[in-house]
Design an enzyme around this catalytic site. Structure first.
Site, PDB file in Angstrom:
ATOM      1  N   ASP A 151       0.843  -1.202   0.000  1.00  0.00           N
ATOM      2  CA  ASP A 151       0.000   0.000   0.000  1.00  0.00           C
ATOM      3  C   ASP A 151       0.879   1.253   0.000  1.00  0.00           C
ATOM      4  O   ASP A 151       0.752   2.116  -0.861  1.00  0.00           O
ATOM      5  CB  ASP A 151      -0.923   0.002   1.227  1.00  0.00           C
ATOM      6  N   GLU A 187       1.756  -6.524  -5.173  1.00  0.00           N
ATOM      7  CA  GLU A 187       1.513  -5.651  -6.330  1.00  0.00           C
ATOM      8  C   GLU A 187       2.781  -4.958  -6.824  1.00  0.00           C
ATOM      9  O   GLU A 187       3.169  -5.085  -7.981  1.00  0.00           O
ATOM     10  CB  GLU A 187       0.456  -4.604  -5.955  1.00  0.00           C
TER      11      GLU A 187
END
Ligand code: TRH
Length: 397
Positions: free
Chosen positions: A32, A294
């Site tokens: 994040d 990610e």
């Protein structure tokens, strides 16, 4: 543009620069804040924006940005203001709403900030930056507007993706040149090895593997296969969630940074968690990269080396279609046998079956070629920061 007194971005003067606030709530792990920090740095350095990052977890942030101080409510790093965000009410000491507001991964903005956005003379461009998915539906939803139910504000959904019509993924302008400089300089690579593991680079016969993963039952079998491999395998393991399994394999109490262990043809080094640029160098120094989540998944694609993805596991196996969607892009032009071997290996690494190193290794020439071609193909979608900045500017006109 904002004329508010903020610390200046490194490129344009404060009075003309676009002001941007990025809100980031850390769910777990590093992705994040990893994505938000990379985006913040790019918007500041490549687009001249004045960026402020609100983040609720400075500890996670400091791991990938070692110069961050843990005890400061507000600090400036590389021209970017970092606010320690105390959710949900806190919105900075002054309610100074930016021209562009990025709500990362559907974290909820402080209501007091949203109210101030609505009171602003000119409504800010408001994005919800979504998680990356390679699925086809993403292009249909990218840049869809969503009017606020009460305020005269519109939120735009910004979807990263691997295909045309999506927001793309982050890629710094200097990245390819930095990689080429590393790869073509024997001195740079030798210095990296010396600094990272205190040794000269391994022989050309060795396969260098970086391993960044969640806890993974498939790792035990793979370590055995590397131990028994005909040629040497040099394993580089940044300290983290997979380190315990590596320690157990070698019969060690832990596999902490600085440790080195050998069994058969497998030689493993535990590395300290580095800054984000340091992690890129690890990917460039390796022949095959095991990545996760990610941001490291994206970096492995820009490293243009074969990679294996440990996708972030979701409830009800919701991540599995995302894994296959990524494979559909990445493996698209591979010969059928190499594509099957890659898919089987990725599936095994994500819980379905046992990884077969020999089968994967057999296809390495094709996988290497595809990794290089894919990096070129992916770049055609455009860099996420550039795509977002362009859209924001059209809205601010
Ligand atoms: O840490 P992650 O597992 O993060 C995940 C994903 O973002 C996932 O989508 C999200 O839902 C979940 O968190 C909550 O993996 P990711 O995304 O690769 O982030 C790791 C970051 O850490 C990335 O920016 C690279 C960086 N990194 C370093 O800077 N230094 C290092 O030594 C290593 C190993 C990683």
């Amino acid at each position: 543009m904002s004329t508010a007194a903020r610390s200046s971005g490194p490129v344009e003067a404060p009075s003309t620069a676009i002001a941007c606030d990025i809100f980031c709530a850390v769910i777990d792990n590093f992705g994040d804040i990893g994505v938000c920090w990379r985006l913040a740095r790019q918007l500041a350095s490549e687009h001249g924006w004045q960026v402020r990052v609100f983040v609720d977890d400075l500890h996670a942030f400091q791991k990938l940005c070692p110069s961050l101080a843990l005890d400061r409510a507000r600090q400036t790093i590389g021209g970017i203001v970092v606010e320690h965000w105390h959710q949900p009410a806190h919105a900075g000491d002054t309610l100074d709403v930016a021209d562009v507001v990025i709500e990362a991964f559907a974290c909820e903005l402080p209501p007091v900030y949203v109210a101030a956005m609505a009171r602003r003379e000119r409504a800010p461009v408001w994005f919800n930056l979504e998680y990356l998915s390679a699925e086809d539906w993403v292009a249909d939803f990218h840049l869809r507007p969503s009017p606020h139910p009460r305020h005269p504000l519109t939120k735009t959904f910004f979807f990263p993706g691997l295909g045309p019509g999506t927001g793309g993924v982050l890629k710094e302008r200097h990245l390819d040149a930095a990689r080429a400089a590393f790869e073509t300089s024997q001195a740079a690579r030798a210095a990296w090895w010396q600094q990272t593991v205190g040794r000269a680079p391994p022989s050309a016969a060795a396969t260098v593997v970086s391993l960044f993963a969640y806890e993974n039952p498939a790792v035990d079998g793979l370590l055995e296969q590397w131990r028994d491999n005909a040629e040497p395998v040099v394993l580089l393991v940044p300290e983290g969630r997979v380190s315990g399994a590596v320690a157990r394999f070698f019969g060690l109490p832990e596999f902490a940074a600085g440790k080195h262990a050998e069994r058969g043809n497998l030689s493993a080094h535990a590395l300290a968690f580095t800054s984000q640029p340091g992690y890129d160098a690890l990917l460039w120094a390796s022949d095959i990269n095991f990545v996760r989540g990610e941001d490291s998944f994206v970096r492995a694609q820009w490293a243009a080396k074969p990679f294996v993805w440990h996708i972030y596991p979701q409830a009800d196996d919701a991540h599995l279609p995302k894994l296959d969607a990524a494979l559909a892009h990445y493996a698209r032009t591979l010969p059928a046998d190499a594509r099957d071997a890659l898919a089987r290996f990725w599936h095994a690494w994500n819980g379905a079956g046992q990884p077969d190193w020999a089968a994967f290794r057999r296809h390495l020439p094709a996988l290497k070629q595809r990794a290089a071609d894919w990096a070129v193909e992916l770049a055609e979608v455009g860099d996420l920061a550039g795509n977002l900045a362009l859209f924001a500017k059209t809205q601010l006109k």
